[in-house]
Design an enzyme around this catalytic site. Structure first.
Site, mmCIF file in Angstrom:
data_model
loop_
_atom_site.group_PDB
_atom_site.id
_atom_site.type_symbol
_atom_site.label_atom_id
_atom_site.label_comp_id
_atom_site.label_asym_id
_atom_site.label_seq_id
_atom_site.Cartn_x
_atom_site.Cartn_y
_atom_site.Cartn_z
ATOM 1 C CE1 TYR A 153 12.369 3.290 43.671
ATOM 2 C CE2 TYR A 153 12.383 1.043 42.824
ATOM 3 C CZ TYR A 153 11.692 2.136 43.316
ATOM 4 O OH TYR A 153 10.323 2.067 43.452
ATOM 5 C CE LYS A 160 7.216 0.693 44.626
ATOM 6 N NZ LYS A 160 5.818 0.993 45.009
#
Length: 253
Positions: A153, A160
């Site tokens: 990720y 995020k």
């Protein structure tokens, strides 16, 4: 069913029928909201228009959130078309070269990831605010990778985390006008964006094995949470990250 009749909802970030944004759009429409769907560029226009045709009284608008002039223009169009915005959904995230680990992230890749994934929420909230009355709702989409390290990720997890912080600060900034700002942290879903994450299927498998419900969520379940958070039933909720992940975030080993 939650009743959103008379509400105008604007959804940014619809790419195709597998998008979380599409699941949210369908649920908002079913609840009675008048819908505006915003797509990024001409390449995505046809898909957006075909999907919008399946929802009553839905219009489409082009907006590249990396261009300030586009943002200014789309809100002028929305003002002309509707006169107000009650619900804004930000379902946008992008990081170039996401396969690179954080240590090897280039400065420009870092900038783009945060510009598209984080600053766009701030810019859209600023554009929408003059059209929003007391009780309006702004909603964005995040992922558990903001809090915990997930394989592959990488810099998107960092972005995020920035997005979740932006939710809290925007909630504070807009609270005086009684505009609420929240995020849904959705479980992994096979979207276009998910294709860029190497070995994504291993994350799906891990959730099925470890989540209390022993399955993955779908976009319509995220949509159900979205209409709740966008409605007056959530009038006391702002600055929050709500998990819709079959309980995966609550587990340890």
């Amino acid at each position: 069913m939650i009743d959103l009749k008379g509400k105008v909802a604007v959804v940014f970030g619809l790419a195709n029928k597998r998008s979380i944004a599409w699941g949210i759009a369908q649920k908002l429409s079913q609840a009675g909201a008048t819908l505006a769907i915003c797509y990024q560029n001409e390449r995505l226009q046809r898909e957006a228009e075909e999907l919008a045709a399946d929802l009553p009284n839905t219009k489409t608008f082009r907006c590249d959130v990396s261009i300030d002039a586009d943002i200014d223009n789309v809100f002028e169009q929305l003002k002309s078309a509707y006169g107000k915005i009650d619900i804004l959904v930000h379902s946008i995230g992008f990081a170039p070269n996401i396969k690179n680990n954080v240590l090897n992230t280039a400065r420009e890749d870092f900038r783009i990831a945060h510009d598209i994934s984080v600053y766009s929420l701030i810019a859209l909230a600023r554009g929408a605010e003059p059209l929003m009355a007391e009780g309006s709702s702004i909603l964005t989409l995040t992922y558990y990778g903001a809090e915990k390290v997930f394989p592959n990720y990488n810099i998107m997890g960092v972005a995020k985390a920035g997005l979740e912080a932006a939710v809290r600060y925007l909630a504070s900034d807009l609270g005086a006008k009684k505009i609420r700002v929240n995020a849904i942290s959705a479980g992994p879903i096979k979207t276009l964006a998910a294709r860029g994450i190497s070995d994504f299927t291993s994350i799906l498998t891990a959730v099925e094995q470890r989540a209390p419900l022993h399955r993955n969520v779908d976009a319509l379940e995220v949509g159900n949470a979205a209409i709740f958070l966008s409605s007056d039933l959530a009038s006391g909720i702002t600055g929050e990250i709500t998990f819709v992940d079959c309980g995966f975030n609550a587990t340890g080993l």
